[in-house]
Design an enzyme around this catalytic site. Structure first.
Site, PDB file in Angstrom:
ATOM      1  N   ASP A  49      17.364  21.981  19.432  1.00  0.00           N
ATOM      2  CA  ASP A  49      18.694  22.295  18.895  1.00  0.00           C
ATOM      3  C   ASP A  49      19.616  21.074  18.959  1.00  0.00           C
ATOM      4  O   ASP A  49      19.500  20.251  19.861  1.00  0.00           O
ATOM      5  CB  ASP A  49      19.299  23.460  19.704  1.00  0.00           C
ATOM      6  CG  ASP A  49      20.443  24.141  18.962  1.00  0.00           C
ATOM      7  OD1 ASP A  49      20.590  23.919  17.745  1.00  0.00           O
ATOM      8  OD2 ASP A  49      21.188  24.897  19.605  1.00  0.00           O
ATOM      9  N   ASN A 100      17.556  31.621  10.383  1.00  0.00           N
ATOM     10  CA  ASN A 100      17.999  30.377   9.745  1.00  0.00           C
ATOM     11  C   ASN A 100      18.100  30.488   8.216  1.00  0.00           C
ATOM     12  O   ASN A 100      18.656  29.602   7.553  1.00  0.00           O
ATOM     13  CB  ASN A 100      17.095  29.203  10.139  1.00  0.00           C
ATOM     14  CG  ASN A 100      17.311  28.720  11.568  1.00  0.00           C
ATOM     15  OD1 ASN A 100      16.383  28.239  12.237  1.00  0.00           O
ATOM     16  ND2 ASN A 100      18.546  28.820  12.086  1.00  0.00           N
TER      17      ASN A 100
HETATM   18  C1  IPE Z   1      17.534  28.212  17.115  1.00  0.00           C
HETATM   19  O1  IPE Z   1      18.605  27.380  16.887  1.00  0.00           O
HETATM   20  C2  IPE Z   1      16.493  28.038  16.044  1.00  0.00           C
HETATM   21  C3  IPE Z   1      15.771  26.769  16.030  1.00  0.00           C
HETATM   22  C4  IPE Z   1      15.898  25.803  16.896  1.00  0.00           C
HETATM   23  C5  IPE Z   1      14.803  26.612  14.981  1.00  0.00           C
HETATM   24  P1  IPE Z   1      19.909  27.837  16.083  1.00  0.00           P
HETATM   25  O2  IPE Z   1      20.781  26.648  16.039  1.00  0.00           O
HETATM   26  O3  IPE Z   1      19.518  28.436  14.795  1.00  0.00           O
HETATM   27  O4  IPE Z   1      20.508  28.970  17.016  1.00  0.00           O
HETATM   28  P2  IPE Z   1      21.993  29.531  17.154  1.00  0.00           P
HETATM   29  O5  IPE Z   1      22.432  29.928  15.774  1.00  0.00           O
HETATM   30  O6  IPE Z   1      22.848  28.435  17.697  1.00  0.00           O
HETATM   31  O7  IPE Z   1      21.885  30.675  18.107  1.00  0.00           O
HETATM   32  C1  IPE Z   2      18.260  22.550  15.247  1.00  0.00           C
HETATM   33  O1  IPE Z   2      19.447  21.904  14.962  1.00  0.00           O
HETATM   34  C2  IPE Z   2      17.342  22.630  14.066  1.00  0.00           C
HETATM   35  C3  IPE Z   2      17.211  23.968  13.486  1.00  0.00           C
HETATM   36  C4  IPE Z   2      17.828  25.058  13.882  1.00  0.00           C
HETATM   37  C5  IPE Z   2      16.323  24.091  12.380  1.00  0.00           C
HETATM   38  P1  IPE Z   2      20.693  22.660  14.309  1.00  0.00           P
HETATM   39  O2  IPE Z   2      20.599  22.502  12.826  1.00  0.00           O
HETATM   40  O3  IPE Z   2      20.777  24.051  14.777  1.00  0.00           O
HETATM   41  O4  IPE Z   2      21.879  21.778  14.869  1.00  0.00           O
HETATM   42  P2  IPE Z   2      23.286  22.270  15.382  1.00  0.00           P
HETATM   43  O5  IPE Z   2      23.048  23.385  16.368  1.00  0.00           O
HETATM   44  O6  IPE Z   2      24.039  22.732  14.182  1.00  0.00           O
HETATM   45  O7  IPE Z   2      23.887  21.065  16.009  1.00  0.00           O
HETATM   46 MG    MG Z   3      21.734  24.934  16.341  1.00  0.00          MG
END
Ligand code: IPE
Ligand code: IPE
Ligand code: MG
Length: 252
Positions: free
Chosen positions: A23, A71
């Site tokens: 993340d 997602n």
């Molecule tokens: C969890 O991260 C999913 C992945 C790392 C693929 P998100 O960024 O989607 O989760 P939330 O929305 O902060 O809970």
């Molecule tokens: C994790 O990074 C990757 C996926 C969830 C696919 P994010 O895209 O969630 O990054 P933040 O949480 O917005 O920083």
């Molecule tokens: Mg995220």
């Protein structure tokens, strides 16, 4: 005085199965004044570094959360960017993973994924099916609730058909219907970026996992951060509902 029983040796070993919620890609890019896509691209490089480092730390199974069933709520352009990156990762790394004895599995719902992604997934799994040096699971279009629900539907059908009867160890049998059935449950679940939640990752499997939350954005992740997480894990004491061996009074 009787000598203290030795601490559970197994608990001192490295985490056999590490699962990572990767993340912070978006925040990493934002801090640099760049679009989120740049963060996702940098995230793939972090994944490559992490996969490379894992076997050297005694890890045998690595599961990474690449795309959740939630997602899909992101803008279509970001969704297709993430699909494209899975494709690009497999394209650039599959031959090396295959050569290095890595078995690749993509876990999650197949329904809803575009045909080209499905073809890439099938190819990656087929080409590495005989490997057993290291196991890499990529959770893609994965959600713990979706996985448990899908498993429950198939489990119920097998119960109704008499293929599963009473008297068995139903919990263990049910676990075999999950998309993670091939491996052990995670010993350690890591989440980067400072967030402290599961976001629907490995709900069933996390029952006795240890959690480590690291204040590092995923694109900055690599061998040192992974080692720190494993060291933190090794300092923990796992009990599984029992008591620490030191606390069991010797009889008499
Ligand atoms: C969890 O991260 C999913 C992945 C790392 C693929 P998100 O960024 O989607 O989760 P939330 O929305 O902060 O809970
Ligand atoms: C994790 O990074 C990757 C996926 C969830 C696919 P994010 O895209 O969630 O990054 P933040 O949480 O917005 O920083
Ligand atoms: Mg995220």
């Amino acid at each position: 005085m009787s000598p203290k029983p030795a601490k559970d040796v197994a608990a001192m070993m490295s985490a056999r199965h590490v699962a990572i919620i990767m993340d912070g890609n978006g925040r990493w890019a934002k801090r640099r004044g760049m679009p989120r896509s740049v963060g996702h691209q940098a995230g793939v490089n972090a994944l490559k570094r992490t996969v490379e480092a894992a076997p050297q730390l005694g890890i045998e199974w690595l599961t990474v959360f690449g795309f959740s069933t939630e997602n899909w709520r992101r803008p279509a352009s970001e969704v297709s960017e993430l699909m494209g990156l899975l494709k690009a990762y497999v394209k650039s790394d599959l031959a090396r993973l295959e050569r290095e004895g890595v078995r690749v599995r993509i876990i999650g719902r197949r329904d809803g994924l575009p045909a080209d992604i499905l073809a890439i997934i099938d190819d990656a799994e087929a080409r590495t099916a005989r490997n057993d040096r290291f196991n890499l699971q990529v959770a893609f279009n994965y959600g713990g609730r979706a996985d448990i629900t899908d498993a429950a539907v198939r489990f119920a059908a097998d119960v109704a058909a008499g293929r599963i009867g009473p008297g068995g160890h139903l919990e263990a049998e049910f676990g075999r219907y999950l998309s993670t059935a091939a491996g052990p449950p995670p010993d350690l679940i890591v989440r980067t970026s400072g967030e402290q939640r599961l976001s629907n990752f490995l709900l069933w499997e996390a029952a006795y996992a240890e959690f480590v939350f690291q204040d590092i954005l995923w694109p900055d992740y690599g061998p040192d951060a992974l080692r720190a997480a494993v060291q933190e894990y090794m300092s923990r004491e796992r009990r599984y509902g029992g008591v620490d061996a030191d606390d069991v009074l010797a009889p008499g």
